[in-house]
Write an enzyme that holds these catalytic residues in place. Structure first.
Site, PDB file in Angstrom:
ATOM      1  N   PRO A   2       0.828  -1.206   0.000  1.00 56.05           N
ATOM      2  CA  PRO A   2       0.000   0.000   0.000  1.00 56.05           C
ATOM      3  C   PRO A   2       0.863   1.258   0.000  1.00 56.05           C
ATOM      4  O   PRO A   2       1.815   1.375   0.780  1.00 56.05           O
ATOM      5  CB  PRO A   2      -0.799  -0.128   1.299  1.00 56.05           C
ATOM      6  CG  PRO A   2      -0.803  -1.586   1.603  1.00 56.05           C
ATOM      7  CD  PRO A   2       0.515  -2.101   1.116  1.00 56.05           C
ATOM      8  N   GLU A   3       0.547   2.173  -0.891  1.00 52.00           N
ATOM      9  CA  GLU A   3       1.304   3.412  -0.996  1.00 52.00           C
ATOM     10  C   GLU A   3       0.688   4.474  -0.099  1.00 52.00           C
ATOM     11  O   GLU A   3      -0.327   4.254   0.566  1.00 52.00           O
ATOM     12  CB  GLU A   3       1.391   3.839  -2.457  1.00 52.00           C
ATOM     13  CG  GLU A   3       2.057   2.770  -3.312  1.00 52.00           C
ATOM     14  CD  GLU A   3       2.359   3.201  -4.744  1.00 52.00           C
ATOM     15  OE1 GLU A   3       2.503   4.409  -5.001  1.00 52.00           O
ATOM     16  OE2 GLU A   3       2.454   2.320  -5.613  1.00 52.00           O
ATOM     17  N   LYS A  50       4.501   5.713   4.443  1.00 53.65           N
ATOM     18  CA  LYS A  50       3.878   4.391   4.477  1.00 53.65           C
ATOM     19  C   LYS A  50       3.749   3.843   5.899  1.00 53.65           C
ATOM     20  O   LYS A  50       3.439   2.672   6.084  1.00 53.65           O
ATOM     21  CB  LYS A  50       4.682   3.418   3.610  1.00 53.65           C
ATOM     22  CG  LYS A  50       4.743   3.827   2.131  1.00 53.65           C
ATOM     23  CD  LYS A  50       5.552   2.838   1.314  1.00 53.65           C
ATOM     24  CE  LYS A  50       5.657   3.278  -0.144  1.00 53.65           C
ATOM     25  NZ  LYS A  50       6.415   2.316  -0.971  1.00 53.65           N
ATOM     26  N   ARG A 238      12.497  -2.310  -8.790  1.00 53.65           N
ATOM     27  CA  ARG A 238      11.096  -2.368  -9.177  1.00 53.65           C
ATOM     28  C   ARG A 238      10.994  -2.146 -10.681  1.00 53.65           C
ATOM     29  O   ARG A 238      11.886  -1.538 -11.288  1.00 53.65           O
ATOM     30  CB  ARG A 238      10.263  -1.290  -8.454  1.00 53.65           C
ATOM     31  CG  ARG A 238      10.315  -1.350  -6.942  1.00 53.65           C
ATOM     32  CD  ARG A 238       9.761  -2.632  -6.365  1.00 53.65           C
ATOM     33  NE  ARG A 238       8.360  -2.849  -6.730  1.00 53.65           N
ATOM     34  CZ  ARG A 238       7.327  -2.300  -6.093  1.00 53.65           C
ATOM     35  NH1 ARG A 238       7.530  -1.494  -5.060  1.00 53.65           N
ATOM     36  NH2 ARG A 238       6.095  -2.570  -6.489  1.00 53.65           N
TER      37      ARG A 238
END
Length: 249
Positions: A2-3, A50, A238
């Site tokens: 979750p960002e 976060k 990423r």
């Protein structure tokens, strides 16, 4: 993972529901010592990038939560609803319960440790106390591609891979660009503040308010604007996404 927009959404909802109230705290899973918090007044729920911080009365250590890749919250409007066996932490008021499941962090955090956490993070685009000038300074000082910089939580807090792809597309910057200037960094920061707020309110990444369920380049084979094949490669561990036409190197 979750960002920041979703972490702020959790914080806002839970703060509204629980702040100023005595809460029951329990760990059905048994992996968190909830006793010191049981029956105490929760004074606030705060998002830092976060990270989530739950603040309590009388100088109790905060509860620090990081959801990681698998962590979720479940809300129960009937507090009598039995928790799942894997619930790390349940916070309950008279009319609502929140269950935390599978976080990578759920731990007491005393005041010095909270300050250390704050100091480790860059400005958060969704916090009112974030400094745009500090955000620009940190990004323009980063020694590496801008696509790595925005994922570095010590540069800007709360940005993850989906937002990286969409925000860089929106300002027309290739993720591999180095030595971004102050004007570009400010445009990117302003886009982050604007679009993450939309995402917080919608509960999802929103990079086009006219088509909130669509993305420009993230996980797309072709750019939604021009149809050019989207480039993908690994950047800062990423997958990076870019349109070579709208985001030239």
């Amino acid at each position: 993972m979750p960002e920041g927009h979703l972490i702020h959404r959790h914080a806002r909802e839970q703060h509204t529901a629980l702040a100023g109230r005595a809460v029951r705290a329990a760990s059905p899973q048994g992996r968190f010592e909830a006793g010191p918090y049981d029956g105490r007044a929760l004074t606030g729920v705060e998002a830092l990038g976060k990270h989530l911080l739950y603040h309590f009365e009388n100088g109790l250590p905060a509860i620090h939560v990081h959801l990681g890749m698998r962590g979720i919250f479940l809300r129960h409007d009937d507090p009598a609803t039995p928790p799942r066996a894997g619930t790390r932490l349940r916070l309950t008021a008279d009319d609502v319960a929140y269950d935390l499941i599978a976080p990578i962090r759920c731990e007491p955090m005393d005041a010095p440790a909270v300050e250390t956490l704050r100091d480790s993070l860059g400005p958060d685009p969704l916090r009112d106390d974030a400094s745009p000038s500090e955000a620009v300074r940190r990004l323009t000082s980063f020694r590496g591609p801008v696509g790595a910089g925005v994922l570095d939580q010590g540069v800007w807090a709360g940005i993850g891979n989906a937002w990286r792809a969409e925000l860089l597309f929106l300002v027309g910057v290739h993720p591999g660009t180095r030595n971004v200037d102050a004007a570009t960094a400010l445009r990117l920061w302003e886009a982050a503040a604007t679009y993450l707020a939309l995402g917080r309110d919608a509960g999802q990444v929103v990079s086009d308010p006219s088509a909130p369920d669509e993305r420009w380049v993230y996980k797309r084979e072709h750019c939604r604007r021009c149809g050019t094949p989207v480039e993908t490669w690994q950047l800062a561990s990423r997958t990076a996404y870019a349109c070579p036409r709208d985001q030239p190197e």
